[in-house]
Design a protein around this motif. Structure first.
Motif, PDB file in Angstrom:
ATOM      1  N   PHE A 259       0.824  -1.212   0.000  1.00 37.38           N
ATOM      2  CA  PHE A 259       0.000   0.000   0.000  1.00 37.38           C
ATOM      3  C   PHE A 259       0.858   1.262   0.000  1.00 37.38           C
ATOM      4  CE2 PHE A 259      -3.677  -2.434   2.170  1.00 37.38           C
ATOM      5  CZ  PHE A 259      -4.119  -2.861   0.926  1.00 37.38           C
ATOM      6  N   THR A 260       1.839   1.314   0.895  1.00 39.58           N
ATOM      7  CA  THR A 260       2.647   2.527   1.008  1.00 39.58           C
ATOM      8  C   THR A 260       3.457   2.785  -0.266  1.00 39.58           C
ATOM      9  OG1 THR A 260       4.352   1.215   2.123  1.00 39.58           O
ATOM     10  CG2 THR A 260       2.801   2.427   3.510  1.00 39.58           C
ATOM     11  N   GLN A 261       3.929   1.711  -0.911  1.00 38.95           N
ATOM     12  CA  GLN A 261       4.717   1.906  -2.129  1.00 38.95           C
ATOM     13  C   GLN A 261       3.843   2.348  -3.290  1.00 38.95           C
ATOM     14  OE1 GLN A 261       7.158  -1.444  -3.043  1.00 38.95           O
ATOM     15  NE2 GLN A 261       8.172  -0.477  -4.762  1.00 38.95           N
ATOM     16  N   ARG A 262       2.637   1.771  -3.382  1.00 41.12           N
ATOM     17  CA  ARG A 262       1.740   2.143  -4.482  1.00 41.12           C
ATOM     18  C   ARG A 262       1.174   3.552  -4.316  1.00 41.12           C
ATOM     19  NH1 ARG A 262       3.955  -1.681  -5.730  1.00 41.12           N
ATOM     20  NH2 ARG A 262       3.245  -3.549  -6.805  1.00 41.12           N
ATOM     21  N   MET A 263       0.975   3.982  -3.065  1.00 41.32           N
ATOM     22  CA  MET A 263       0.366   5.282  -2.839  1.00 41.32           C
ATOM     23  C   MET A 263       1.365   6.426  -2.893  1.00 41.32           C
ATOM     24  SD  MET A 263      -2.380   4.403   0.177  1.00 41.32           S
ATOM     25  CE  MET A 263      -3.177   5.976  -0.012  1.00 41.32           C
ATOM     26  N   GLY A 264       2.660   6.104  -2.935  1.00 44.51           N
ATOM     27  CA  GLY A 264       3.653   7.163  -3.070  1.00 44.51           C
ATOM     28  C   GLY A 264       4.085   7.770  -1.766  1.00 44.51           C
ATOM     29  N   ILE A 265       4.094   6.963  -0.696  1.00 42.64           N
ATOM     30  CA  ILE A 265       4.625   7.450   0.570  1.00 42.64           C
ATOM     31  C   ILE A 265       6.097   7.791   0.384  1.00 42.64           C
ATOM     32  CG2 ILE A 265       5.112   6.833   2.969  1.00 42.64           C
ATOM     33  CD1 ILE A 265       2.222   7.261   2.548  1.00 42.64           C
ATOM     34  N   SER A 266       6.553   8.856   0.990  1.00 43.07           N
ATOM     35  CA  SER A 266       7.924   9.306   0.849  1.00 43.07           C
ATOM     36  C   SER A 266       8.909   8.189   1.201  1.00 43.07           C
ATOM     37  CB  SER A 266       8.176  10.523   1.750  1.00 43.07           C
ATOM     38  OG  SER A 266       9.556  10.857   1.758  1.00 43.07           O
ATOM     39  N   ILE A 267       9.982   8.088   0.413  1.00 45.06           N
ATOM     40  CA  ILE A 267      11.004   7.071   0.669  1.00 45.06           C
ATOM     41  C   ILE A 267      11.661   7.289   2.016  1.00 45.06           C
ATOM     42  CG2 ILE A 267      12.782   8.436  -0.491  1.00 45.06           C
ATOM     43  CD1 ILE A 267      12.441   4.591  -0.443  1.00 45.06           C
ATOM     44  N   VAL A 268      11.648   8.521   2.499  1.00 47.13           N
ATOM     45  CA  VAL A 268      12.225   8.808   3.815  1.00 47.13           C
ATOM     46  C   VAL A 268      11.431   8.089   4.901  1.00 47.13           C
ATOM     47  CG1 VAL A 268      12.787  10.634   5.463  1.00 47.13           C
ATOM     48  CG2 VAL A 268      13.065  11.031   2.999  1.00 47.13           C
TER      49      VAL A 268
END
Length: 589
Positions: A259-268
């Motif tokens: 979910f976090t990778q698909r939604m564009g959560i900051s890499i930080v």
């Protein structure tokens, strides 16, 4: 004059000491020690680029602070790009946007923290893979390389090929899903150099991943219960419960990462959460091992209890606790390694301490290994009557350290299991038959016909007795000694216990005494015994009667020597009443 010369020499000596204090003083003091120079330490890199892990962590820290100029110093750039500040900033921003959009960096604890990098992969020396960027069907691997030779300190940077592929890749850099749906206020306001909206979404995704994984586990268990018939049993329920929580934790982590990778959560944010995710994964694996240990222990203990092997239950409990202690130790070491603690020295200390403990507890370990071998081989069980070396007794308990036997004198003998496993054990409880092996010594006056009579009648008695095994008994005239005629008997008594075999042996011996009495002869007295009383003469009537009987057997070809006629054996079988007439009989239930 002499005084002036002495003063001049003193001044010259003082000048020598001032010019070369070290060598002169050493020579004057007669010292042979040489001053050794300490090796120069490797200077620290201000950006932390000595290891692949330091490079990745430094780059994440720089883009988190939006210091893109410093972030560009983690790239291998051409001289042209390096001179242009705007170009360096653009490359760093593009790198961050691609990572936010669909990129992934390896967790910090997995990336090598050594100046040599990883040496157990298929890559060339001085090159490590630290992540990838995916956009559609395009996947760009992210490599870091050591830019120094062996004579200089290591400096790890994102490789030129990686930077070139990012700059020249035909990937459309656009706003992420979160940047499009979040209000400007949640994007502009930041916490830890990350938009507050990203932190809010992380919390929401954590709860959503947990609830979704729990629902999926519930549906999966429901399907298993419908398909697997044994799921309703205690064993099936225990297996399902053992796997439910660890699998749910793993599924929660997988869903959260997706979910976090698909939604564009900051890499930080994702890189900071990577340690937590790995910790949860390792914890789930440890919980799974713990529950499997409980299940195996419970199943084994119930099985041993049903079979009556009570002594094995204590061994199973001990092994279960030892396994759990090992799981806890491995888990602590793994978690310390994840958070960046160097556990090499601790493991070395544990190894030395383990050797010392093993040497100090050598006998204890020997007894434990002996108890395991006793439980595995089962040479004896609780309640068995056995002989260990020169000790006879009934086994009362088999513990983890020792085994106790109760002797016929009602005393308790404790034998360490290490010694017991190495001893010769004779177990009388598992005998399927009991040997009957008396030796009779008859008087020297016994006639040949009387001996023939005895051989036939004694063997007939063994054939006829119902408690004697059907295997042919052996009754043989084996020798003439200085004071007696020796007859050896070998047969097997069929009985369940030693006490019953003693009862049968007693009955057979009494019947044999009757046969000896009827033969007209008697047992010989020991030659070393001197009897002052008158000796009883042999019965002449019985001797003549026995001689007639044997003569009749010979005339009718019925002398059962050296072998018995099979028809006669069948006639004799079970013809004796046992217990004898007048004996007390146990009432039938």
């Amino acid at each position: 004059m002499i005084l002036d010369i002495k003063r001049l020499l003193s001044l010259l000596l003082l000048l020598i000491l001032l010019i070369k204090p070290n060598t002169a003083a050493a020579q004057l003091l007669g010292s042979n020690k040489t001053v050794t120079e300490e090796p120069a330490k490797t200077p620290e890199d201000s950006l932390g680029r000595r290891t692949p892990q330091g490079t990745v962590n430094g780059f994440i820290r720089a883009i988190g602070e939006q210091n893109y100029l410093r972030a560009s110093q983690y790239f291998v750039l051409s001289k042209r790009s390096y001179r242009r500040t705007a170009e360096r900033i653009r490359i760093a921003k593009t790198f961050q946007q691609l990572l936010d959009q669909g990129g992934n960096l390896s967790p910090s604890s997995i990336i090598s923290n050594k100046e040599t990098g990883r040496t157990d992969d298929d890559l060339a020396a001085g090159e490590d893979l630290v992540g990838n960027i995916a956009a559609g069907k395009t996947v760009l691997p992210l490599y870091v390389e050591n830019q120094s030779d062996d004579s200089q300190p290591a400096v790890w940077l994102f490789s030129a090929a990686t930077v070139e592929s990012i700059v020249s890749a035909d990937i459309r850099v656009e706003k992420t899903f979160l940047d499009r749906i979040l209000p400007p206020a949640l994007i502009e306001r930041k916490f830890g150099n990350v938009p507050i909206g990203h932190w809010v979404v992380v919390v929401i995704m954590t709860v959503a991943s947990y609830l979704l994984s729990r629902m999926l586990i519930y549906l999966f268990v429901f399907m298993i219960q419908k398909v697997w018939k044994k799921s309703a049993t205690d064993k099936g329920t225990a297996i399902i419960e053992a796997f439910s929580l660890p699998v749910q934790m793993y599924l929660t982590v997988i869903l959260f990462i997706a979910f976090t990778q698909r939604m564009g959560i900051s890499i930080v944010v994702r890189q900071r959460f990577s340690i937590i995710l790995i910790t949860i994964g390792i914890t789930a694996f440890l919980i799974l091992l713990w529950r499997i240990t409980d299940f195996i222990s419970m199943f084994t203990r119930s099985r041993m209890t049903r079979r009556g092997r009570i002594s094995a239950v204590s061994a199973v409990l001990f092994l279960s606790r030892t396994t759990k202690a090992a799981i806890v130790c491995i888990g602590i070491i793994a978690l310390l390694g994840i958070i960046g603690v160097d556990v090499t020295a601790g493991l070395a200390a544990l190894g030395i301490g383990g050797i010392a403990l093993a040497l100090g507890a050598q006998k204890t370990i020997e007894n434990f290994v002996g108890s395991v071998s006793l439980i595995a081989d089962q040479p004896l069980r609780v309640g068995d009557y056995c002989r260990v070396d020169d000790i006879k007794g009934t086994v009362e308990s088999i513990g983890m350290r020792s085994t106790t036997l109760r002797t016929s004198a009602r005393s308790i003998v404790t034998i360490p299991n290490g010694q017991l496993s190495a001893s010769k054990i004779e177990n009388f409880a598992h005998r399927d038959r009991f040997i009957f092996n008396p030796v009779f010594n008859f008087r020297m006056e016994t006639t040949p016909d009387q001996m023939r009579y005895l051989l036939v009648e004694l063997r007939s008695l063994l054939y006829a007795h119902p408690a004697v095994l059907n295997s042919p008994p052996v009754v043989r005239f084996t020798g003439i000694t200085t004071d007696a005629l020796k007859v050896e008997i070998t047969a097997y008594i069929e009985a369940f216990t030693f006490d019953i075999s003693q009862e049968v042996q007693e009955d057979i011996l009494l019947r044999m005494m009757d046969v000896i009495e009827n033969s007209g002869t008697s047992l010989a007295y020991p030659s070393q015994t001197l009897y002052m009383a008158r000796d009883n003469r042999m019965s002449e009537e019985k001797t003549e009667e026995v001689a007639k009987t044997v003569k009749k057997w010979k005339e009718n070809n019925e002398l059962q020597l050296p072998k018995f006629d099979p028809k006669r054996v069948e006639e004799l079988k079970d013809s004796i009443q046992y217990p004898g007439e007048g004996s007390y009989k146990v009432p039938e239930e």
